[in-house]
Design a protein around this motif. Structure first.
Motif, mmCIF file in Angstrom:
data_model
loop_
_atom_site.group_PDB
_atom_site.id
_atom_site.type_symbol
_atom_site.label_atom_id
_atom_site.label_comp_id
_atom_site.label_asym_id
_atom_site.label_seq_id
_atom_site.Cartn_x
_atom_site.Cartn_y
_atom_site.Cartn_z
ATOM 1 N N LEU A 114 2.728 -10.612 66.909
ATOM 2 C CA LEU A 114 0.810 -10.237 67.074
ATOM 3 C C LEU A 114 1.053 -12.029 68.115
ATOM 4 O O LEU A 114 -0.019 -11.479 69.709
ATOM 5 N N LEU A 146 -0.074 -11.957 72.333
ATOM 6 C CA LEU A 146 -1.072 -12.542 73.336
ATOM 7 C C LEU A 146 -1.064 -13.882 74.262
ATOM 8 O O LEU A 146 -1.524 -13.699 75.293
ATOM 9 N N CYS A 198 0.311 -4.104 73.803
ATOM 10 C CA CYS A 198 -0.440 -4.872 71.909
ATOM 11 C C CYS A 198 0.360 -3.688 71.180
ATOM 12 O O CYS A 198 -0.462 -3.618 69.795
ATOM 13 N N THR A 224 0.789 -5.799 66.896
ATOM 14 C CA THR A 224 -0.448 -5.514 65.872
ATOM 15 C C THR A 224 -0.903 -4.427 65.018
ATOM 16 O O THR A 224 -0.696 -3.390 65.259
ATOM 17 N N ASN A 225 -1.819 -4.361 64.080
ATOM 18 C CA ASN A 225 -2.610 -3.440 64.110
ATOM 19 C C ASN A 225 -3.329 -2.547 64.707
ATOM 20 O O ASN A 225 -3.966 -3.191 65.808
ATOM 21 N N SER A 277 -6.198 -1.261 64.672
ATOM 22 C CA SER A 277 -7.745 -1.068 65.054
ATOM 23 C C SER A 277 -7.864 -2.539 66.105
ATOM 24 O O SER A 277 -8.158 -2.818 66.972
ATOM 25 N N GLU A 278 -7.044 -3.370 65.587
ATOM 26 C CA GLU A 278 -7.387 -5.121 66.454
ATOM 27 C C GLU A 278 -6.478 -4.672 67.961
ATOM 28 O O GLU A 278 -6.874 -5.377 68.959
ATOM 29 N N GLY A 279 -5.284 -4.390 67.807
ATOM 30 C CA GLY A 279 -4.529 -3.680 68.969
ATOM 31 C C GLY A 279 -5.288 -3.114 70.081
ATOM 32 O O GLY A 279 -5.549 -3.205 71.487
ATOM 33 N N GLU A 280 -6.368 -2.086 69.640
ATOM 34 C CA GLU A 280 -7.332 -1.284 70.438
ATOM 35 C C GLU A 280 -7.916 -2.086 71.382
ATOM 36 O O GLU A 280 -8.020 -2.137 72.232
ATOM 37 N N GLU A 281 -8.432 -2.624 70.502
ATOM 38 C CA GLU A 281 -9.510 -3.833 70.675
ATOM 39 C C GLU A 281 -9.119 -4.650 72.396
ATOM 40 O O GLU A 281 -10.026 -5.103 73.227
ATOM 41 N N ILE A 282 -7.647 -5.060 72.330
ATOM 42 C CA ILE A 282 -7.259 -6.265 73.150
ATOM 43 C C ILE A 282 -7.174 -5.063 74.063
ATOM 44 O O ILE A 282 -7.450 -5.711 74.906
#
Length: 565
Positions: free
Chosen positions: A431, A435, A457, A460-461, A463-468
């Motif tokens: 991750l 970043l 992205c 990472t998992n 949910s977090e990856g989609e946000e980034i």
């Protein structure tokens, strides 16, 4: 331009100088370090030079100004592998790998000057349309290489050294003559070569060179009469006349040669005829030395075009085509965003392997779109990104691009980031590394740059990856990039396709055939599945096969327990 590279000298700005035979710049320039090259020539002429001595001058030649930074993409598009594996060429029966340093910089730092790009394209266009001009190009390169080969030959004895210096001058004259006598009818920048050769021929230094070599070749003409017997053997050989080459400026009569020797003996020197000639040889070389500096630079320039023609030949042998793309330069109607189109696009890196290459077509209504690519693993997504990056770089450098037809829009810079293997000394996890990759992109990027990201992205998992992921594409959109991004976030991609939260989004997916195998073509839309099970089955990672491997391991363990040591 490399910080260590000398500043180009514009020869047409210096009084009394001939324009350099420069094929990489719109304004002819001497782009090598003239003083350093001249010193190398002097030492090499006197006693030889190590192999590759002049390649170092070629590699350090300066190039036209560019806004591109190779550190942002060259490693990820495997530029060095492309040069070594796909751009080598044959000249005079020998295979050459062009200088990775100079050619790598010439390709990865496309000129900012539009006229320079068009100069290169015009030369390629003319070479591709004329076998005669291409043969002249090969002959000129071979002659230059023979000349450098003579310079990099080290003599052993004094007598051998005298002969070697004459051979160097012979090779230099052949190279200059190859330029002056070749490229008939050239209308592109190639016309600079015969113009340079012809200008050198008009100099007193060249005439002295020609006279010296004629003198060495023909000191005198001997007429003889041969009597042959009935059995075919020579019965008698009689000299009828001897005509010395007294019209040559280096000719001395027999009396003159004797007088010269007597004078030198009286002064305490003992000179042979060979040593007397050496004095003239050295003076002739000094007269043409300045002209020879430009020939060292020309070697690197010719490699640029021979490498491009080699790529064209290699593609044809594989049943593929390359082209000089249509370039939609900035400066059109206000707000206009020209389309991007590539027909028959292929990854040129595959030419170095035995792999079967499947070209594909790609088109977007505007070049400044953010293209999101989805599809199964091994479907060709990463190879597509490499091909797109190389096509942009090569096309903007004035080179052939790996496509049958192409329409591209030049950009200020290129940023490419493909998935890298973990390094032993990396300070962050996956991750953190992802970043950092995103931050380096925004630190380096300017409006209108081309951006190529593989598996954004993925470290990472979901949910977090989609946000980034959404954050990145929303901010990228403000910079109007030429962006290509692959992802396995299929649900997110489908939602973005429906909602269109960012202007200029385009969605491509790997095309599948009736049996759900990739065709290595790309069509509009978002993939519904990554076909992970299909990939797992192909690689032998099904439950049945893994269970079988576990059972085999257990049986082996039981045998070791039962069997004595």
């Amino acid at each position: 331009m490399s910080a260590a590279s000398p500043e180009p000298v514009l020869l047409d700005a210096l009084p009394g100088q001939r324009a350099a035979p420069d094929l990489l710049s719109h304004r002819p320039a001497l782009r090598v370090d003239a003083r350093a090259v001249k010193e190398s020539l002097t030492f090499a002429f006197a006693g030889g030079a190590p192999a590759g001595a002049f390649d170092r001058h070629i590699e350090s030649a300066s190039l036209p100004a560019s806004t591109w930074d190779p550190a942002r993409f060259a490693q990820h598009v495997f530029l060095q592998e492309l040069i070594v594996g796909c751009l080598h060429f044959t000249s005079d029966g020998r295979t050459y790998i062009p200088s990775p340093a100079l050619l790598g910089r010439a390709l990865s730092r496309p000129p900012s000057d539009r006229d320079t790009v068009e100069l290169r394209r015009d030369i390629f266009r003319e070479l591709a349309g004329s076998e005669a001009l291409r043969r002249d190009l090969g002959r000129a390169y071979a002659a230059l290489r023979r000349w450098v080969g003579q310079l990099e030959t080290i003599s052993i004895s004094r007598r051998e050294g005298s002969r070697r210096r004459l051979d160097i001058l012979v090779a230099a004259k052949e190279a200059l003559d190859a330029l002056a006598d070749g490229f008939a009818g050239a209308r592109s920048g190639l016309a600079r070569l015969p113009a340079f050769g012809a200008a050198v021929r008009e100099t007193e230094a060249y005439r002295r060179l020609a006279d010296l070599l004629a003198y060495d070749e023909e000191l005198a003409t001997l007429d003889v009469r041969i009597r042959v017997g009935s059995d075919g053997h020579v019965r008698d050989l009689r000299a009828l006349s001897i005509r010395e080459n007294d019209g040559n400026r280096f000719y001395q009569s027999p009396i003159g040669r004797v007088v010269t020797k007597l004078v030198m003996l009286w002064r305490g020197y003992r000179f042979s005829d060979d040593e007397l000639l050496t004095r003239y040889v050295n003076s002739v070389f000094e007269g043409v030395e300045d002209e020879l500096v430009a020939l060292v630079q020309l070697l690197g320039d010719l490699e640029f075009y021979l490498a491009g023609l080699a790529l064209r030949d290699r593609a044809r042998a594989a049943g593929l085509s390359v082209c000089l793309p249509e370039l939609a330069w900035p400066g059109g109607a206000r707000g206009e965003a020209p389309a991007r189109e590539l027909r028959g696009l292929f990854n040129p890196l595959l030419l170095a392997s035995a792999a079967s290459i499947v070209p594909c077509d790609l088109a977007t209504e505007r070049h400044d779109a953010t293209v999101i690519v989805t599809g199964p693993n091994s479907g060709g997504k990463t190879r597509l990104l490499e091909a797109l990056s190389l096509a942009q770089m090569l096309g903007q450098a004035g080179f052939f691009v790996p496509a049958a037809e192409a329409r591209l829009s030049p950009c200020h810079g290129l940023f490419v980031s493909l998935i890298e293997q973990a390094q032993a000394d990396q300070s962050e996890g996956r991750l953190g590394m992802e970043l950092l990759r995103i931050r380096s992109l925004f630190e380096a990027m300017q409006v209108g740059d081309m951006v190529v990201l593989d598996e954004l992205c993925s470290g990472t998992n979901p949910s977090e990856g989609e946000e980034i992921f959404q954050l990145v594409i929303s901010l990228l959109g403000e910079l109007r990039p030429q962006a290509f991004i692959t992802t396995h976030f299929l649900e997110l991609a489908a939602r973005l396709e429906r909602e269109r939260p960012v202007d200029g989004l385009v969605f491509l997916q790997v095309e599948l055939d009736a049996q759900q195998w990739p065709t290595y073509q790309f069509v509009r839309g978002v993939a519904r599945t990554s076909l992970a099970q299909r990939t797992a089955a192909r690689l032998g990672v099904t439950r049945e096969e893994l269970v079988a491997l576990v059972e085999r391991s257990k049986r082996a363990h039981r045998r070791r327990e039962v069997e004595p040591d």
